[in-house]
Design an enzyme around this catalytic site. Structure first.
Site, PDB file in Angstrom:
ATOM      1  N   GLY A  97     -21.121  -7.397 -37.065  1.00 17.51           N
ATOM      2  CA  GLY A  97     -21.623  -6.145 -36.457  1.00 17.51           C
ATOM      3  C   GLY A  97     -22.232  -5.204 -37.469  1.00 17.51           C
ATOM      4  O   GLY A  97     -21.993  -3.999 -37.443  1.00 17.51           O
ATOM      5  N   SER A 134      -8.272   1.224 -36.096  1.00 15.81           N
ATOM      6  CA  SER A 134      -8.661   2.586 -35.710  1.00 15.81           C
ATOM      7  C   SER A 134      -7.401   3.422 -35.570  1.00 15.81           C
ATOM      8  O   SER A 134      -6.323   2.892 -35.243  1.00 15.81           O
ATOM      9  CB  SER A 134      -9.394   2.560 -34.364  1.00 15.81           C
ATOM     10  OG  SER A 134      -9.474   3.880 -33.836  1.00 15.81           O
ATOM     11  N   TYR A 180      -9.396  -0.129 -25.725  1.00 19.12           N
ATOM     12  CA  TYR A 180      -9.764  -0.044 -27.148  1.00 19.12           C
ATOM     13  C   TYR A 180      -8.523   0.076 -28.039  1.00 19.12           C
ATOM     14  O   TYR A 180      -8.399  -0.635 -29.044  1.00 19.12           O
ATOM     15  CB  TYR A 180     -10.687   1.164 -27.338  1.00 19.12           C
ATOM     16  CG  TYR A 180     -11.229   1.371 -28.723  1.00 19.12           C
ATOM     17  CD1 TYR A 180     -12.322   0.641 -29.183  1.00 19.12           C
ATOM     18  CD2 TYR A 180     -10.673   2.319 -29.591  1.00 19.12           C
ATOM     19  CE1 TYR A 180     -12.838   0.851 -30.461  1.00 19.12           C
ATOM     20  CE2 TYR A 180     -11.179   2.531 -30.856  1.00 19.12           C
ATOM     21  CZ  TYR A 180     -12.265   1.790 -31.286  1.00 19.12           C
ATOM     22  OH  TYR A 180     -12.772   2.002 -32.545  1.00 19.12           O
ATOM     23  N   ALA A 218      -5.520  -0.832 -27.419  1.00 21.89           N
ATOM     24  CA  ALA A 218      -4.768  -2.100 -27.387  1.00 21.89           C
ATOM     25  C   ALA A 218      -5.323  -3.071 -28.430  1.00 21.89           C
ATOM     26  O   ALA A 218      -4.571  -3.703 -29.177  1.00 21.89           O
ATOM     27  CB  ALA A 218      -4.848  -2.724 -25.997  1.00 21.89           C
ATOM     28  N   THR A 219      -6.659  -3.152 -28.499  1.00 18.02           N
ATOM     29  CA  THR A 219      -7.265  -4.112 -29.440  1.00 18.02           C
ATOM     30  C   THR A 219      -7.044  -3.679 -30.886  1.00 18.02           C
ATOM     31  O   THR A 219      -6.839  -4.515 -31.759  1.00 18.02           O
ATOM     32  CB  THR A 219      -8.782  -4.277 -29.204  1.00 18.02           C
ATOM     33  OG1 THR A 219      -9.460  -3.037 -29.460  1.00 18.02           O
ATOM     34  CG2 THR A 219      -9.083  -4.738 -27.792  1.00 18.02           C
ATOM     35  N   ILE A 239     -15.631   8.928 -37.124  1.00 17.35           N
ATOM     36  CA  ILE A 239     -16.724   8.729 -38.086  1.00 17.35           C
ATOM     37  C   ILE A 239     -18.060   8.868 -37.354  1.00 17.35           C
ATOM     38  O   ILE A 239     -18.213   8.347 -36.241  1.00 17.35           O
ATOM     39  CB  ILE A 239     -16.637   7.321 -38.729  1.00 17.35           C
ATOM     40  CG1 ILE A 239     -15.216   7.036 -39.264  1.00 17.35           C
ATOM     41  CG2 ILE A 239     -17.686   7.160 -39.837  1.00 17.35           C
ATOM     42  CD1 ILE A 239     -14.678   7.984 -40.298  1.00 17.35           C
TER      43      ILE A 239
HETATM   44  P1  NAD Z   1     -21.457   0.796 -33.811  1.00 17.04           P
HETATM   45  O1  NAD Z   1     -21.479   0.689 -32.326  1.00 17.04           O
HETATM   46  O2  NAD Z   1     -22.364   1.799 -34.452  1.00 17.04           O
HETATM   47  O3  NAD Z   1     -21.716  -0.625 -34.477  1.00 17.04           O
HETATM   48  C1  NAD Z   1     -21.056  -1.781 -34.033  1.00 17.04           C
HETATM   49  C2  NAD Z   1     -21.974  -2.972 -34.212  1.00 17.04           C
HETATM   50  O4  NAD Z   1     -21.302  -4.136 -33.697  1.00 17.04           O
HETATM   51  C3  NAD Z   1     -23.298  -2.840 -33.431  1.00 17.04           C
HETATM   52  O5  NAD Z   1     -24.394  -3.096 -34.275  1.00 17.04           O
HETATM   53  C4  NAD Z   1     -23.156  -3.863 -32.334  1.00 17.04           C
HETATM   54  O6  NAD Z   1     -24.398  -4.425 -31.894  1.00 17.04           O
HETATM   55  C5  NAD Z   1     -22.247  -4.915 -32.989  1.00 17.04           C
HETATM   56  N1  NAD Z   1     -21.598  -5.776 -32.009  1.00 17.04           N
HETATM   57  C6  NAD Z   1     -21.079  -5.419 -30.792  1.00 17.04           C
HETATM   58  N2  NAD Z   1     -20.621  -6.491 -30.160  1.00 17.04           N
HETATM   59  C7  NAD Z   1     -20.839  -7.578 -30.960  1.00 17.04           C
HETATM   60  C8  NAD Z   1     -20.583  -8.972 -30.831  1.00 17.04           C
HETATM   61  N3  NAD Z   1     -19.993  -9.455 -29.733  1.00 17.04           N
HETATM   62  N4  NAD Z   1     -20.956  -9.788 -31.842  1.00 17.04           N
HETATM   63  C9  NAD Z   1     -21.546  -9.294 -32.947  1.00 17.04           C
HETATM   64  N5  NAD Z   1     -21.824  -7.979 -33.117  1.00 17.04           N
HETATM   65  C10 NAD Z   1     -21.469  -7.122 -32.135  1.00 17.04           C
HETATM   66  O7  NAD Z   1     -19.937   1.081 -34.188  1.00 17.04           O
HETATM   67  P2  NAD Z   1     -19.280   1.729 -35.505  1.00 17.04           P
HETATM   68  O8  NAD Z   1     -18.918   3.128 -35.172  1.00 17.04           O
HETATM   69  O9  NAD Z   1     -20.112   1.459 -36.713  1.00 17.04           O
HETATM   70  O10 NAD Z   1     -17.908   0.916 -35.556  1.00 17.04           O
HETATM   71  C11 NAD Z   1     -17.693  -0.213 -36.398  1.00 17.04           C
HETATM   72  C12 NAD Z   1     -16.228  -0.582 -36.335  1.00 17.04           C
HETATM   73  O11 NAD Z   1     -15.424   0.531 -36.737  1.00 17.04           O
HETATM   74  C13 NAD Z   1     -15.756  -0.948 -34.921  1.00 17.04           C
HETATM   75  O12 NAD Z   1     -14.824  -2.000 -34.994  1.00 17.04           O
HETATM   76  C14 NAD Z   1     -15.087   0.329 -34.450  1.00 17.04           C
HETATM   77  O13 NAD Z   1     -14.130   0.068 -33.452  1.00 17.04           O
HETATM   78  C15 NAD Z   1     -14.463   0.817 -35.741  1.00 17.04           C
HETATM   79  N6  NAD Z   1     -14.179   2.250 -35.702  1.00 17.04           N
HETATM   80  C16 NAD Z   1     -15.170   3.183 -35.597  1.00 17.04           C
HETATM   81  C17 NAD Z   1     -14.841   4.520 -35.556  1.00 17.04           C
HETATM   82  C18 NAD Z   1     -15.878   5.604 -35.476  1.00 17.04           C
HETATM   83  O14 NAD Z   1     -15.494   6.781 -35.442  1.00 17.04           O
HETATM   84  N7  NAD Z   1     -17.160   5.299 -35.467  1.00 17.04           N
HETATM   85  C19 NAD Z   1     -13.497   4.912 -35.601  1.00 17.04           C
HETATM   86  C20 NAD Z   1     -12.512   3.943 -35.703  1.00 17.04           C
HETATM   87  C21 NAD Z   1     -12.866   2.599 -35.759  1.00 17.04           C
END
Ligand code: NAD
Length: 244
Positions: A8, A139, A152, A154-155, A185
């Site tokens: 991702g 998270s 979310y 749960a995962t 973030i």
């Molecule tokens: P984002 O949505 O900006 O980026 C996630 C990326 O994952 C996207 O480019 C999307 O296309 C890709 N993706 C989705 N499903 C996919 C799949 N089945 N196969 C391959 N790629 C896939 O999200 P983000 O904010 O950059 O988050 C990244 C990670 O950090 C996630 O796991 C999110 O749960 C975790 N997170 C984010 C935050 C936050 O505040 N942004 C907080 C806690 C945890």
């Protein structure tokens, strides 16, 4: 040269981690669900500008079959996989009473099963290498819970259990597995929240600011580094101090 695979990674936190690990000297295997995800920015070119090799591997990481093929392709292209960052994740928020089965199952498949898929296939390569680093994106929602995020949270709680299990299973082979637990973030994922939700979250953060993607990338870089060689099975919260 060592190789890092980041799921991702077309945008958001994953792209920032890829850029940071490239700056640290890793060849980079980028992954996302579609070519289209990469059309919105020039992440691969920006990584190559750092003097490392970079390739894009399109794959839905929730698919066991696609994950296996992709991991094989990355190994063939780069020769080794030294760092795996399980970053791909989605939200499909809704209060429990109104959350559909589809909303629940989709989030479990993308956020949780993907970590099983990728850790299994990359883990077996790392076991043969007798070295490796697996870093999972959990998270704060998985630690404290969050209204509207039954699926979310749960995962993300599951990912913490998976991290500790992988650390225990693979530690004797020189492989570490840790998780980072970001708070709020600034990314496209969190842009979707209402101003009211954002204000409520800011009120809970000791540092009174939302995090930057680089705040996460720096800790992932540390966990991938030699300095973290004896750190495993840990969850590092990167939240500006939400609950202490
Ligand atoms: P984002 O949505 O900006 O980026 C996630 C990326 O994952 C996207 O480019 C999307 O296309 C890709 N993706 C989705 N499903 C996919 C799949 N089945 N196969 C391959 N790629 C896939 O999200 P983000 O904010 O950059 O988050 C990244 C990670 O950090 C996630 O796991 C999110 O749960 C975790 N997170 C984010 C935050 C936050 O505040 N942004 C907080 C806690 C945890």
């Amino acid at each position: 040269m060592a190789t890092a695979l980041i799921t991702g990674s077309a945008r958001g936190i994953g792209a920032a981690i890829a850029l940071r690990l490239a700056a640290d000297g890793y060849n980079i295997a980028l992954n996302d669900i579609s070519e289209k995800s990469f059309e919105e920015n020039d992440i691969a070119d920006r990584i190559r500008e750092k003097g490392v090799e970079c390739e894009i591997f399109i794959c839905d990481v929730s698919s066991h079959e696609q994950a296996e093929k992709t991991v094989k392709a990355v190994k063939e292209r780069f020769g080794s996989i030294d760092v795996l960052v399980n970053n791909a994740g989605i939200t499909r928020d809704g209060l429990l009473a109104r959350m559909s089965e589809e909303q629940y199952d989709t989030v479990v498949a993308v956020n949780q099963k993907s970590v099983f898929n990728m850790s299994k296939f990359v883990g077996s390569i790392m076991m043969r290498q007798r070295s490796g680093r697996i870093i999972n994106l959990a998270s704060v929602a998985g630690i404290y819970g969050n209204p509207g995020q039954m699926n979310y949270s749960a995962t993300k709680a599951a990912i913490i259990g998976m991290t500790k299990t992988v650390a225990k299973e693979l530690g004797s082979r020189g492989i570490t597995c840790n998780a980072v637990a970001p708070g709020f973030i600034k990314t496209p994922m969190t842009d979707k929240l209402t101003d009211e939700q954002k204000a409520a979250m800011l009120g809970q953060i000791a540092m009174k600011r939302f995090g930057e993607v680089e705040d996460i990338a720096g800790v992932v870089s540390f966990l991938a580094s030699k300095d973290a060689a004896y750190v495993t099975g840990q969850v590092i919260e990167i939240s500006g101090g939400i609950m202490m």
